[in-house]
Write a protein that holds these residues in place. Structure first.
Motif, PDB file in Angstrom:
ATOM      1  N   HIS A   1      -7.972  -5.515  12.904  1.00 17.73           N
ATOM      2  CA  HIS A   1      -6.532  -5.306  13.059  1.00 17.73           C
ATOM      3  C   HIS A   1      -6.078  -4.243  12.061  1.00 17.73           C
ATOM      4  CE1 HIS A   1      -2.227  -6.089  13.095  1.00 17.73           C
ATOM      5  NE2 HIS A   1      -2.258  -6.488  11.846  1.00 17.73           N
ATOM      6  N   ILE A   2      -5.525  -3.140  12.575  1.00 20.23           N
ATOM      7  CA  ILE A   2      -5.016  -2.071  11.721  1.00 20.23           C
ATOM      8  C   ILE A   2      -3.495  -2.116  11.758  1.00 20.23           C
ATOM      9  CG2 ILE A   2      -4.851   0.428  11.383  1.00 20.23           C
ATOM     10  CD1 ILE A   2      -7.634   0.696  12.572  1.00 20.23           C
ATOM     11  N   ASP A   3      -2.898  -2.381  10.607  1.00 20.14           N
ATOM     12  CA  ASP A   3      -1.440  -2.380  10.494  1.00 20.14           C
ATOM     13  C   ASP A   3      -1.021  -1.038   9.912  1.00 20.14           C
ATOM     14  OD1 ASP A   3       1.248  -2.672   9.769  1.00 20.14           O
ATOM     15  OD2 ASP A   3       1.019  -4.821   9.395  1.00 20.14           O
ATOM     16  N   CYS A   4      -0.427  -0.204  10.754  1.00 18.05           N
ATOM     17  CA  CYS A   4      -0.063   1.155  10.351  1.00 18.05           C
ATOM     18  C   CYS A   4       1.433   1.272  10.073  1.00 18.05           C
ATOM     19  CB  CYS A   4      -0.491   2.162  11.407  1.00 18.05           C
ATOM     20  SG  CYS A   4       0.245   1.904  13.040  1.00 18.05           S
ATOM     21  N   SER A   5       2.061   0.180   9.632  1.00 20.87           N
ATOM     22  CA  SER A   5       3.508   0.184   9.393  1.00 20.87           C
ATOM     23  C   SER A   5       3.932   1.292   8.437  1.00 20.87           C
ATOM     24  CB  SER A   5       3.947  -1.171   8.822  1.00 20.87           C
ATOM     25  OG  SER A   5       3.718  -2.209   9.737  1.00 20.87           O
ATOM     26  N   GLY A   6       3.141   1.541   7.398  1.00 19.05           N
ATOM     27  CA  GLY A   6       3.504   2.559   6.417  1.00 19.05           C
ATOM     28  C   GLY A   6       3.420   3.979   6.943  1.00 19.05           C
ATOM     29  N   PRO A   7       2.233   4.431   7.322  1.00 23.91           N
ATOM     30  CA  PRO A   7       2.066   5.831   7.717  1.00 23.91           C
ATOM     31  C   PRO A   7       2.491   6.165   9.140  1.00 23.91           C
ATOM     32  CG  PRO A   7      -0.049   4.714   7.763  1.00 23.91           C
ATOM     33  CD  PRO A   7       0.942   3.733   7.196  1.00 23.91           C
ATOM     34  N   ALA A   8       2.902   5.190   9.928  1.00 16.00           N
ATOM     35  CA  ALA A   8       3.281   5.483  11.309  1.00 16.00           C
ATOM     36  C   ALA A   8       4.541   6.326  11.393  1.00 16.00           C
ATOM     37  CB  ALA A   8       3.486   4.180  12.089  1.00 16.00           C
ATOM     38  N   PHE A   9       5.447   6.120  10.442  1.00 16.37           N
ATOM     39  CA  PHE A   9       6.727   6.832  10.463  1.00 16.37           C
ATOM     40  C   PHE A   9       7.116   7.175   9.032  1.00 16.37           C
ATOM     41  CE2 PHE A   9      11.279   7.415  10.565  1.00 16.37           C
ATOM     42  CZ  PHE A   9      11.539   7.995  11.801  1.00 16.37           C
ATOM     43  N   ILE A  10       7.270   8.463   8.749  1.00 13.18           N
ATOM     44  CA  ILE A  10       7.561   8.913   7.393  1.00 13.18           C
ATOM     45  C   ILE A  10       9.052   9.244   7.261  1.00 13.18           C
ATOM     46  CG2 ILE A  10       7.044  10.637   5.621  1.00 13.18           C
ATOM     47  CD1 ILE A  10       4.723   8.743   6.239  1.00 13.18           C
ATOM     48  N   PRO A  11       9.768   8.528   6.386  1.00 13.41           N
ATOM     49  CA  PRO A  11      11.195   8.801   6.170  1.00 13.41           C
ATOM     50  C   PRO A  11      11.389   9.986   5.223  1.00 13.41           C
ATOM     51  CG  PRO A  11      10.506   6.955   4.826  1.00 13.41           C
ATOM     52  CD  PRO A  11       9.304   7.351   5.652  1.00 13.41           C
ATOM     53  N   PRO A  12      12.585  10.546   5.150  1.00 16.55           N
ATOM     54  CA  PRO A  12      12.831  11.754   4.351  1.00 16.55           C
ATOM     55  C   PRO A  12      12.373  11.686   2.897  1.00 16.55           C
ATOM     56  CG  PRO A  12      14.709  11.313   5.760  1.00 16.55           C
ATOM     57  CD  PRO A  12      13.796  10.132   5.906  1.00 16.55           C
ATOM     58  N   PRO A  13      12.596  10.588   2.165  1.00 15.65           N
ATOM     59  CA  PRO A  13      12.248  10.618   0.736  1.00 15.65           C
ATOM     60  C   PRO A  13      10.771  10.849   0.431  1.00 15.65           C
ATOM     61  CG  PRO A  13      13.711   8.782   1.219  1.00 15.65           C
ATOM     62  CD  PRO A  13      13.246   9.328   2.538  1.00 15.65           C
ATOM     63  N   VAL A  14       9.887  10.468   1.345  1.00 14.38           N
ATOM     64  CA  VAL A  14       8.451  10.583   1.065  1.00 14.38           C
ATOM     65  C   VAL A  14       7.755  11.613   1.954  1.00 14.38           C
ATOM     66  CG1 VAL A  14       8.188   8.270   0.117  1.00 14.38           C
ATOM     67  CG2 VAL A  14       8.005   8.606   2.576  1.00 14.38           C
ATOM     68  N   ALA A  15       8.524  12.352   2.740  1.00 15.43           N
ATOM     69  CA  ALA A  15       7.929  13.393   3.593  1.00 15.43           C
ATOM     70  C   ALA A  15       7.408  14.534   2.720  1.00 15.43           C
ATOM     71  CB  ALA A  15       8.966  13.916   4.576  1.00 15.43           C
ATOM     72  N   LYS A  16       6.288  15.111   3.139  1.00 12.49           N
ATOM     73  CA  LYS A  16       5.710  16.262   2.455  1.00 12.49           C
ATOM     74  C   LYS A  16       4.866  17.021   3.474  1.00 12.49           C
ATOM     75  CE  LYS A  16       1.899  13.493   0.484  1.00 12.49           C
ATOM     76  NZ  LYS A  16       1.202  13.140  -0.770  1.00 12.49           N
TER      77      LYS A  16
ATOM     78  N   LEU B   1       0.792  -1.232   0.000  1.00  8.16           N
ATOM     79  CA  LEU B   1       0.000   0.000   0.000  1.00  8.16           C
ATOM     80  C   LEU B   1       0.821   1.277   0.000  1.00  8.16           C
ATOM     81  CD1 LEU B   1      -2.634  -1.167   2.644  1.00  8.16           C
ATOM     82  CD2 LEU B   1      -2.910  -1.153   0.151  1.00  8.16           C
ATOM     83  N   GLY B   2       2.125   1.180   0.148  1.00  3.55           N
ATOM     84  CA  GLY B   2       2.942   2.382   0.193  1.00  3.55           C
ATOM     85  C   GLY B   2       2.989   2.994   1.580  1.00  3.55           C
ATOM     86  N   ARG B   3       3.610   4.145   1.672  1.00  2.23           N
ATOM     87  CA  ARG B   3       3.866   4.779   2.957  1.00  2.23           C
ATOM     88  C   ARG B   3       2.668   5.509   3.556  1.00  2.23           C
ATOM     89  NH1 ARG B   3       7.710   3.903   6.822  1.00  2.23           N
ATOM     90  NH2 ARG B   3       9.619   3.230   5.808  1.00  2.23           N
ATOM     91  N   TYR B   4       1.726   5.911   2.754  1.00  2.37           N
ATOM     92  CA  TYR B   4       0.681   6.800   3.261  1.00  2.37           C
ATOM     93  C   TYR B   4      -0.603   6.076   3.677  1.00  2.37           C
ATOM     94  CZ  TYR B   4       3.698  10.098   0.749  1.00  2.37           C
ATOM     95  OH  TYR B   4       4.778  10.804   0.288  1.00  2.37           O
ATOM     96  N   THR B   5      -0.705   4.780   3.407  1.00  2.26           N
ATOM     97  CA  THR B   5      -1.950   4.050   3.645  1.00  2.26           C
ATOM     98  C   THR B   5      -1.719   2.875   4.590  1.00  2.26           C
ATOM     99  OG1 THR B   5      -2.736   4.629   1.432  1.00  2.26           O
ATOM    100  CG2 THR B   5      -3.868   2.823   2.541  1.00  2.26           C
ATOM    101  N   ALA B   6      -2.595   2.727   5.572  1.00  4.56           N
ATOM    102  CA  ALA B   6      -2.544   1.590   6.498  1.00  4.56           C
ATOM    103  C   ALA B   6      -3.463   0.483   5.996  1.00  4.56           C
ATOM    104  CB  ALA B   6      -2.965   2.028   7.896  1.00  4.56           C
ATOM    105  N   ALA B   7      -3.257  -0.715   6.521  1.00  8.40           N
ATOM    106  CA  ALA B   7      -4.064  -1.879   6.148  1.00  8.40           C
ATOM    107  C   ALA B   7      -5.002  -2.240   7.283  1.00  8.40           C
ATOM    108  CB  ALA B   7      -3.165  -3.064   5.820  1.00  8.40           C
ATOM    109  N   ILE B   8      -6.159  -2.782   6.922  1.00 11.27           N
ATOM    110  CA  ILE B   8      -7.100  -3.263   7.931  1.00 11.27           C
ATOM    111  C   ILE B   8      -7.622  -4.628   7.517  1.00 11.27           C
ATOM    112  CG2 ILE B   8      -9.078  -2.091   6.867  1.00 11.27           C
ATOM    113  CD1 ILE B   8     -10.219  -1.737   9.726  1.00 11.27           C
TER     114      ILE B   8
END
Length: 225
Positions: free
Chosen positions: A183-198, A105-112
């Motif tokens: 179950h919500i897996d927020c691995s992507g949007p929980a922490f934003i690294p420099p390349p995808v920060a906005k 799902l990428g960095r901005y979207t969590a899974a449920i």
């Protein structure tokens, strides 16, 4: 592998639960909520788990350790069993279980995922109202058999099955049993690294999940009223 600097976000799920509960009183949301936080320290030591070890969960389920990196779901399994002891109407867990959700799902979207579609739909609606991207992944029953173990009640993971996010949820579903659970897996949007920060996704921890949980609880109270 996940950079060590990002492992601080492993506590993002517990932080979201704590923050949401802290805000309930300020928002005057009158609903009974029990928060359970799995506060553990995962570091190397002489008693670290090894592949092939057997551990016993809180409910007596024996678990074969097949992936030592799948430690979060062992903690969540005990929390789900403890949650069931409180006889809740529903259980929602928020966690950063694995990188599979980021791959899908990428960095901005969590899974449920969950065992109750009404609950999942309610949380998807809450996330939409809160502006926190959330997407449902399938709990593929045919993959559940991959977690069978010849030496324990269940295996902690199976690397060959792929989809570690789905496999973790299938593992956790066993411990939720008949209680409505998501179950919500927020691995992507929980922490934003420099390349995808906005601007709307600033660098570092985001607090993902707090607004979704509050929106869900507020809507539940309004609907019940």
């Amino acid at each position: 592998r996940t950079p060590m600097a990002e492992t601080k976000a492993d506590m993002a799920g517990a932080a979201a639960i704590a923050a949401a509960c802290a805000a309930l009183a300020d928002l005057d949301v009158r609903v009974r909520v029990t928060a359970l936080l799995g506060l553990v320290d995962s570091v190397p030591g002489h008693d670290s788990q090894r592949p092939g070890d057997i551990v016993t969960a809180r409910d007596g389920t024996t678990i074969e350790i097949t992936d030592c990196d799948a430690d979060a779901q062992l903690v969540l399994a005990d929390l789900l069993d403890l949650a069931r002891a409180h006889e809740p109407d529903a259980v929602v867990d928020v966690a950063t279980v694995g990188p599979g959700a980021i791959t899908a799902l990428g960095r901005y979207t969590a899974a449920i995922m969950g065992n109750d579609q009404h609950l999942v739909d309610a949380l998807l609606g809450a996330a939409a109202r809160a502006g926190e991207p959330l997407w449902q992944l399938p709990l593929a029953d045919e993959l559940a058999r991959v977690l069978e173990s010849p030496i324990a009640d269940i295996a902690s993971n199976h690397m060959d099955a792929g989809g570690d996010t789905v496999m973790a949820a299938l593992f956790l579903r066993r411990f939720a049993r008949s209680v409505p659970w998501a179950h919500i897996d927020c691995s992507g949007p929980a922490f934003i690294p420099p390349p995808v920060a906005k601007p709307i996704w600033p660098l570092g921890g985001t607090g993902y999940g707090v607004r979704t949980l509050l929106s869900w609880l507020e809507h539940h109270v309004a609907y019940a009223g």
